[in-house]
Design an enzyme around this catalytic site. Structure first.
Site, mmCIF file in Angstrom:
data_model
loop_
_atom_site.group_PDB
_atom_site.id
_atom_site.type_symbol
_atom_site.label_atom_id
_atom_site.label_comp_id
_atom_site.label_asym_id
_atom_site.label_seq_id
_atom_site.Cartn_x
_atom_site.Cartn_y
_atom_site.Cartn_z
ATOM 1 C CB THR A 1 48.260 32.810 42.537
ATOM 2 O OG1 THR A 1 49.285 32.433 43.456
ATOM 3 C CG2 THR A 1 47.283 33.750 43.227
ATOM 4 C CE LYS B 1 50.232 33.060 46.851
ATOM 5 N NZ LYS B 1 50.742 32.467 45.643
ATOM 6 C CE LYS C 1 48.733 35.618 38.266
ATOM 7 N NZ LYS C 1 48.209 34.531 39.113
#
Lengths: 300, 300
Positions: A101, A177, A245
């Protein structure tokens, strides 16, 4: 289903998601190399019938597709362009599949760098967790050229139950995503806030879980993560710092687009608080530990 | 299933939820009075076989159970204790069922006032939306005494698929409903933020909806509300101002308990922004309209 093929796969990063994808590739009959800095992960992969490589070069030099399942973009850069970077020693026409990701802007920049040296790339973030990775049933949100997808069909068939072709140009997969992670992160933080308030209000948390799971307040994450809280088990399936993150990527996109994301920002603060309090490496459901003055269910 | 019974029900408030519950009560063979200030609602109820009362007194004087399906606690107070209030003219041993979403502290105070004049009360907020109300399949989160539940069994059987007995003391049902509304409100606001960012990022919103619905970012509310956004149809199923109220109840509880609820507060601000911008009476999915600089799908 085992098939005969000469297609060679390399999976870099054998964490819970990478390991599952690598094992699924082996189970599908593909020649599959794996690489990880963790020797235990390599041993487990070898036991499953994979080829445990001891160097990045060995893992990738014969590969038709290199699947990067790393924690973040810095690790991807290191693997591709670092001291032992592989970008310049791959087979001609190899396809780099970015399963990590990352931001869409990182994926686009990486694609340009790889194109410049004759390599193709698909950005292909995944969803579904370790369980779906292990059974080869990931959801993959991917973008890239038709020819790259055609060449990598054996690998996508092996690892995914659903392959969403988001767009022809790299970056689309990362964008979708990011939207998923916005929701996933907010839903985990909201599940924690809701359970914390329920406990503060004197409700039985098991009962709250049962009722909400069957009501309009439910979410995939509520149903998946709250059992960790009820069991007092914060062994990381996915860590708090992953959402530090991933919601960070969401907020960076907001800055890039100059677009307000107040709820994402609020959830990000909760994960930052959890990380600052020392829970960064615990299961992401540990974000509930930042709510003060309540007694959480004890470990069973 | 039609049964023969002398149990008499009164439903006060024939909005989408109250109408569904009242019709389900009729369909179950219970003698059912209905009251609403809206003559169209009364006419529709009469057409379904209900007894459309023209005064509160007529609606309630014979009732064994009085189900209050009103917008807020102020309306409940008015019906019970206002100018034409019914509290002092009900049958002995009648049970007041508070189906509206209110704070637990309101429910407890109301119970004390009703007990003082010999009446029993169950707080019984519902979940499931108008569709489940119409089919008699609501989820009910209820608390009250065993004898009150025993007496009201015909009504709960008629309107609910799941009756959760949260606790024996009034207030428990309202507390659990508050937890549900915390999540429902945050999930609607997060769905709006996610779809808004997806549109800003240039993604096809239909595709985003399809992928997220099958991924870990999904929620009951995401799947239920985003289709309204995709259709450009903000005809209210449930209004923005309902979540101004319900997240307001959540935050009031936070103040009462001195407990921080940063994500709920952030979502509440978005509903307040939507209401301030003039969308308070639109469908709650209209909270997406507060995200500036994007073009939402047009009405079809």
């Amino acid at each position: 289903m085992s098939v005969s093929t000469s297609f060679v796969v390399s999976v870099i990063g054998l964490g819970s998601m990478g390991m599952g994808a690598a094992k699924s590739s082996v189970s599908a009959g593909l020649t599959t190399y794996g690489f990880d800095l963790n020797p235990n992960a390599l041993a487990a992969f070898k036991e499953h019938g994979g080829i445990a490589a001891t160097t990045l070069s060995e893992a990738t030099k014969e590969a038709d597709a290199i699947l990067l399942m790393l924690v973040n973009s810095a690790q991807c850069d290191e693997v591709l362009f670092g001291k032992n970077g592989i970008a310049n020693s791959l087979k001609a026409n190899a396809v780099i599949i970015l399963g990590s990701t990352t931001s869409a802007s990182y994926a686009k920049t990486l694609n340009e760098k790889l194109q410049a040296i004759g390599l193709r790339m698909i950005d292909a973030p995944v969803s579904g967790g370790a369980a779906k990775a292990n059974t080869g049933e990931l959801s993959v949100m991917a973008s890239g050229s038709d020819d790259a997808f055609a060449d990598c069909k054996p690998l996508f068939d092996a690892i995914s139950a659903k392959l969403y072709r988001v767009s022809d140009s790299v970056g689309g997969g990362a964008s979708v995503k990011m939207i998923n992670q916005l929701l996933a992160g907010v839903h985990i933080a909201a599940a924690a806030e809701a359970m914390a308030l329920g406990i503060k209000a004197g409700l039985d948390p098991e009962m709250v879980y049962e009722i909400i799971s069957n009501s309009a307040g439910s979410s995939w994450m509520f149903q998946n993560r709250v059992p960790h809280i009820l069991a007092g088990d914060y062994t990381p399936k996915s860590m708090v710092d992953i959402f530090v993150k991933d919601l960070g990527i969401v907020l960076e996109a907001g800055k890039e687009f100059k677009f307000p994301l107040p709820i994402s920002a609020s959830a990000h603060q909760q994960f930052l608080s959890a990380s600052a309090a020392g829970f960064g490496q615990e299961d992401d459901s540990a974000v509930i530990k930042v709510y003060p003055g309540i007694t959480l269910p004890a470990a069973k």
